[in-house]
Design a protein around this motif. Structure first.
Motif, PDB file in Angstrom:
ATOM      1  N   THR A  67       0.802  -1.226   0.000  1.00  0.00           N
ATOM      2  CA  THR A  67       0.000   0.000   0.000  1.00  0.00           C
ATOM      3  C   THR A  67       0.833   1.274   0.000  1.00  0.00           C
ATOM      4  OG1 THR A  67      -0.143  -0.155   2.416  1.00  0.00           O
ATOM      5  CG2 THR A  67      -1.942  -1.132   1.137  1.00  0.00           C
ATOM      6  N   SER A  68       2.116   1.163   0.297  1.00  0.00           N
ATOM      7  CA  SER A  68       2.995   2.344   0.277  1.00  0.00           C
ATOM      8  C   SER A  68       4.429   1.879   0.079  1.00  0.00           C
ATOM      9  CB  SER A  68       2.887   3.134   1.582  1.00  0.00           C
ATOM     10  OG  SER A  68       3.440   2.393   2.667  1.00  0.00           O
ATOM     11  N   ALA A  69       5.266   2.812  -0.358  1.00  0.00           N
ATOM     12  CA  ALA A  69       6.675   2.476  -0.571  1.00  0.00           C
ATOM     13  C   ALA A  69       7.333   2.025   0.724  1.00  0.00           C
ATOM     14  CB  ALA A  69       7.415   3.678  -1.156  1.00  0.00           C
ATOM     15  N   GLU A  70       6.965   2.670   1.828  1.00  0.00           N
ATOM     16  CA  GLU A  70       7.564   2.328   3.121  1.00  0.00           C
ATOM     17  C   GLU A  70       7.190   0.914   3.543  1.00  0.00           C
ATOM     18  OE1 GLU A  70       5.918   5.110   2.450  1.00  0.00           O
ATOM     19  OE2 GLU A  70       7.646   6.481   2.409  1.00  0.00           O
ATOM     20  N   ARG A  71       5.921   0.552   3.355  1.00  0.00           N
ATOM     21  CA  ARG A  71       5.486  -0.785   3.753  1.00  0.00           C
ATOM     22  C   ARG A  71       6.100  -1.853   2.850  1.00  0.00           C
ATOM     23  NH1 ARG A  71      -0.721  -1.560   5.359  1.00  0.00           N
ATOM     24  NH2 ARG A  71       0.210  -3.585   5.894  1.00  0.00           N
ATOM     25  N   ILE A  72       6.256  -1.534   1.584  1.00  0.00           N
ATOM     26  CA  ILE A  72       6.884  -2.491   0.664  1.00  0.00           C
ATOM     27  C   ILE A  72       8.334  -2.728   1.072  1.00  0.00           C
ATOM     28  CG2 ILE A  72       7.693  -2.842  -1.705  1.00  0.00           C
ATOM     29  CD1 ILE A  72       5.169  -1.381  -2.650  1.00  0.00           C
ATOM     30  N   ARG A  73       9.055  -1.657   1.363  1.00  0.00           N
ATOM     31  CA  ARG A  73      10.459  -1.799   1.767  1.00  0.00           C
ATOM     32  C   ARG A  73      10.576  -2.639   3.036  1.00  0.00           C
ATOM     33  NH1 ARG A  73      10.589   3.945   0.576  1.00  0.00           N
ATOM     34  NH2 ARG A  73      11.580   4.315  -1.457  1.00  0.00           N
ATOM     35  N   GLU A  74       9.691  -2.397   3.984  1.00  0.00           N
ATOM     36  CA  GLU A  74       9.729  -3.157   5.230  1.00  0.00           C
ATOM     37  C   GLU A  74       9.397  -4.625   4.979  1.00  0.00           C
ATOM     38  OE1 GLU A  74      10.112  -4.239   9.146  1.00  0.00           O
ATOM     39  OE2 GLU A  74      10.711  -2.361   8.174  1.00  0.00           O
ATOM     40  N   SER A  75       8.397  -4.864   4.162  1.00  0.00           N
ATOM     41  CA  SER A  75       7.982  -6.230   3.866  1.00  0.00           C
ATOM     42  C   SER A  75       9.048  -7.002   3.104  1.00  0.00           C
ATOM     43  CB  SER A  75       6.684  -6.216   3.048  1.00  0.00           C
ATOM     44  OG  SER A  75       6.281  -7.516   2.703  1.00  0.00           O
ATOM     45  N   MET A  76       9.811  -6.317   2.266  1.00  0.00           N
ATOM     46  CA  MET A  76      10.830  -6.955   1.430  1.00  0.00           C
ATOM     47  C   MET A  76      12.219  -6.911   2.049  1.00  0.00           C
ATOM     48  SD  MET A  76       9.297  -8.143  -1.283  1.00  0.00           S
ATOM     49  CE  MET A  76      10.689  -8.396  -2.399  1.00  0.00           C
ATOM     50  N   SER A  77      12.324  -6.451   3.270  1.00  0.00           N
ATOM     51  CA  SER A  77      13.650  -6.255   3.877  1.00  0.00           C
ATOM     52  C   SER A  77      14.421  -7.550   4.081  1.00  0.00           C
ATOM     53  CB  SER A  77      13.506  -5.528   5.226  1.00  0.00           C
ATOM     54  OG  SER A  77      12.722  -6.297   6.137  1.00  0.00           O
ATOM     55  N   GLY A  78      13.738  -8.676   4.072  1.00  0.00           N
ATOM     56  CA  GLY A  78      14.437  -9.955   4.236  1.00  0.00           C
ATOM     57  C   GLY A  78      15.039 -10.499   2.957  1.00  0.00           C
ATOM     58  N   ASN A  79      14.826  -9.812   1.841  1.00  0.00           N
ATOM     59  CA  ASN A  79      15.373 -10.251   0.553  1.00  0.00           C
ATOM     60  C   ASN A  79      16.462  -9.285   0.109  1.00  0.00           C
ATOM     61  OD1 ASN A  79      12.508 -11.462   0.649  1.00  0.00           O
ATOM     62  ND2 ASN A  79      13.467 -12.521  -1.069  1.00  0.00           N
ATOM     63  N   ILE A  80      17.669  -9.800   0.015  1.00  0.00           N
ATOM     64  CA  ILE A  80      18.833  -8.967  -0.296  1.00  0.00           C
ATOM     65  C   ILE A  80      19.178  -9.050  -1.783  1.00  0.00           C
ATOM     66  CG2 ILE A  80      21.302  -8.636   0.132  1.00  0.00           C
ATOM     67  CD1 ILE A  80      20.813  -9.781   2.943  1.00  0.00           C
ATOM     68  N   CYS A  81      19.412  -7.894  -2.393  1.00  0.00           N
ATOM     69  CA  CYS A  81      19.900  -7.829  -3.770  1.00  0.00           C
ATOM     70  C   CYS A  81      21.300  -7.241  -3.727  1.00  0.00           C
ATOM     71  CB  CYS A  81      18.981  -6.968  -4.631  1.00  0.00           C
ATOM     72  SG  CYS A  81      19.616  -6.717  -6.316  1.00  0.00           S
ATOM     73  N   ARG A  82      22.292  -8.064  -3.951  1.00  0.00           N
ATOM     74  CA  ARG A  82      23.678  -7.589  -3.876  1.00  0.00           C
ATOM     75  C   ARG A  82      24.022  -6.655  -5.034  1.00  0.00           C
ATOM     76  NH1 ARG A  82      23.410 -12.442  -1.454  1.00  0.00           N
ATOM     77  NH2 ARG A  82      24.546 -12.721   0.513  1.00  0.00           N
ATOM     78  N   CYS A  83      23.228  -6.682  -6.105  1.00  0.00           N
ATOM     79  CA  CYS A  83      23.456  -5.770  -7.220  1.00  0.00           C
ATOM     80  C   CYS A  83      22.851  -4.395  -6.951  1.00  0.00           C
ATOM     81  CB  CYS A  83      22.858  -6.341  -8.501  1.00  0.00           C
ATOM     82  SG  CYS A  83      23.581  -7.915  -9.014  1.00  0.00           S
ATOM     83  N   GLY A  84      21.971  -4.308  -5.963  1.00  0.00           N
ATOM     84  CA  GLY A  84      21.380  -3.020  -5.612  1.00  0.00           C
ATOM     85  C   GLY A  84      20.254  -2.569  -6.523  1.00  0.00           C
ATOM     86  N   ALA A  85      19.437  -3.519  -7.012  1.00  0.00           N
ATOM     87  CA  ALA A  85      18.352  -3.159  -7.929  1.00  0.00           C
ATOM     88  C   ALA A  85      17.069  -2.807  -7.181  1.00  0.00           C
ATOM     89  CB  ALA A  85      18.088  -4.313  -8.888  1.00  0.00           C
ATOM     90  N   TYR A  86      17.202  -2.231  -6.000  1.00  0.00           N
ATOM     91  CA  TYR A  86      16.036  -1.988  -5.139  1.00  0.00           C
ATOM     92  C   TYR A  86      15.039  -0.984  -5.730  1.00  0.00           C
ATOM     93  CZ  TYR A  86      18.749  -4.484  -1.615  1.00  0.00           C
ATOM     94  OH  TYR A  86      19.462  -5.437  -0.939  1.00  0.00           O
ATOM     95  N   VAL A  87      15.524   0.020  -6.438  1.00  0.00           N
ATOM     96  CA  VAL A  87      14.618   1.010  -7.034  1.00  0.00           C
ATOM     97  C   VAL A  87      13.690   0.336  -8.037  1.00  0.00           C
ATOM     98  CG1 VAL A  87      14.475   3.080  -8.465  1.00  0.00           C
ATOM     99  CG2 VAL A  87      16.224   2.925  -6.674  1.00  0.00           C
ATOM    100  N   GLY A  88      14.259  -0.498  -8.877  1.00  0.00           N
ATOM    101  CA  GLY A  88      13.454  -1.222  -9.862  1.00  0.00           C
ATOM    102  C   GLY A  88      12.513  -2.223  -9.209  1.00  0.00           C
ATOM    103  N   ILE A  89      12.975  -2.872  -8.137  1.00  0.00           N
ATOM    104  CA  ILE A  89      12.136  -3.849  -7.427  1.00  0.00           C
ATOM    105  C   ILE A  89      10.914  -3.157  -6.829  1.00  0.00           C
ATOM    106  CG2 ILE A  89      12.040  -5.364  -5.408  1.00  0.00           C
ATOM    107  CD1 ILE A  89      14.989  -6.076  -6.007  1.00  0.00           C
ATOM    108  N   LEU A  90      11.139  -2.009  -6.206  1.00  0.00           N
ATOM    109  CA  LEU A  90      10.036  -1.256  -5.618  1.00  0.00           C
ATOM    110  C   LEU A  90       9.026  -0.850  -6.683  1.00  0.00           C
ATOM    111  CD1 LEU A  90       8.643   0.275  -3.312  1.00  0.00           C
ATOM    112  CD2 LEU A  90      10.234   2.178  -3.729  1.00  0.00           C
ATOM    113  N   ALA A  91       9.507  -0.331  -7.803  1.00  0.00           N
ATOM    114  CA  ALA A  91       8.617   0.092  -8.890  1.00  0.00           C
ATOM    115  C   ALA A  91       7.844  -1.091  -9.463  1.00  0.00           C
ATOM    116  CB  ALA A  91       9.427   0.773  -9.987  1.00  0.00           C
ATOM    117  N   ALA A  92       8.506  -2.236  -9.582  1.00  0.00           N
ATOM    118  CA  ALA A  92       7.852  -3.431 -10.121  1.00  0.00           C
ATOM    119  C   ALA A  92       6.721  -3.895  -9.209  1.00  0.00           C
ATOM    120  CB  ALA A  92       8.883  -4.545 -10.300  1.00  0.00           C
TER     121      ALA A  92
END
Length: 213
Positions: free
Chosen positions: A177-202
């Motif tokens: 429902t929000s960017a903050e909640r998505i980040r918190e919910s996905m915090s257990g999944n690490i992307c070593r390449c740093g594609a977090y911006v794209g993951i959030l948008a997806a």
């Protein structure tokens, strides 16, 4: 006039003096002991791993994986991740840290995300498992899979299956429902390449499409 030290004091001091040769000899002895012990320990572990598994250590697992029913006899110590990858050839779930800290092995059990590397295969008896291989429908990409492609939410791709499975759960759990909640919910999944911006948008994009279906 300075008095000579007491003989007893000289004897006490000399008992605490250690020569460089003594230190070197002691270090060499410790190194020999360590180098001798390690191969023995490694050999013991290898011998134990090579022992045949008795029938008492196996269990029958009746489960549904990606819509298909399975009756599988497994070693009671087998992880779900190893069962999927080594026995069933479902290699989408990746073995990253093998400690439940990176999220690369995320799959869904009865719709809930779990770290398959920390889950015994015996625990899925009577439950339904969904892996990245079973996410698409009749050859069509799941909205989350398509969104990851559209938003370039991956680089090396190693963590991507786990990211997608966790992202699907994130939406289904009502956490998109929000960017903050998505980040918190996905915090257990690490992307070593740093594609977090794209993951959030997806996830934000796919969430809209998933709610329509």
């Amino acid at each position: 006039m300075r008095e000579d030290p007491h003989p007893d004091q000289d004897a006490a001091k000399s008992s605490f003096l250690i020569s460089r040769r003594d230190v070197m000899m002691g270090s060499a002895a410790v190194a020999v002991a360590v180098n001798t012990a390690q191969p023995m320990q490694a050999q013991t572990i290898a011998d134990e791993a090579a022992l045949p598994v008795s029938a008492e250590k196996t269990c029958l697992v009746q489960t549904t994986i990606n819509g298909m029913a399975f009756d599988i006899q497994v070693d009671a110590r087998t992880s779900l991740l190893d069962l999927l990858r080594d026995r069933l050839g479902l290699t989408g779930a990746k073995k990253g840290c093998d400690h439940g800290q990176c999220g690369a092995c995320t799959v869904l059990v009865d719709g809930r995300r779990i770290a398959s590397c920390l889950t015994f295969a015996a625990k899925i008896d009577g439950h339904a498992v969904t892996t990245i291989e079973g996410l698409s429908d009749d050859g069509s990409l799941h909205p989350m899979q398509k969104a990851f492609i559209d938003h370039d939410a991956l680089q090396c791709g190693y963590c991507t299956p786990g990211q997608i499975m966790a992202a699907v759960a994130c939406v289904q759990e009502g956490n998109a429902t929000s960017a903050e909640r998505i980040r918190e919910s996905m915090s257990g999944n690490i992307c070593r390449c740093g594609a977090y911006v794209g993951i959030l948008a997806a996830i934000q994009d796919a969430a809209v499409q998933m709610r329509r279906t």
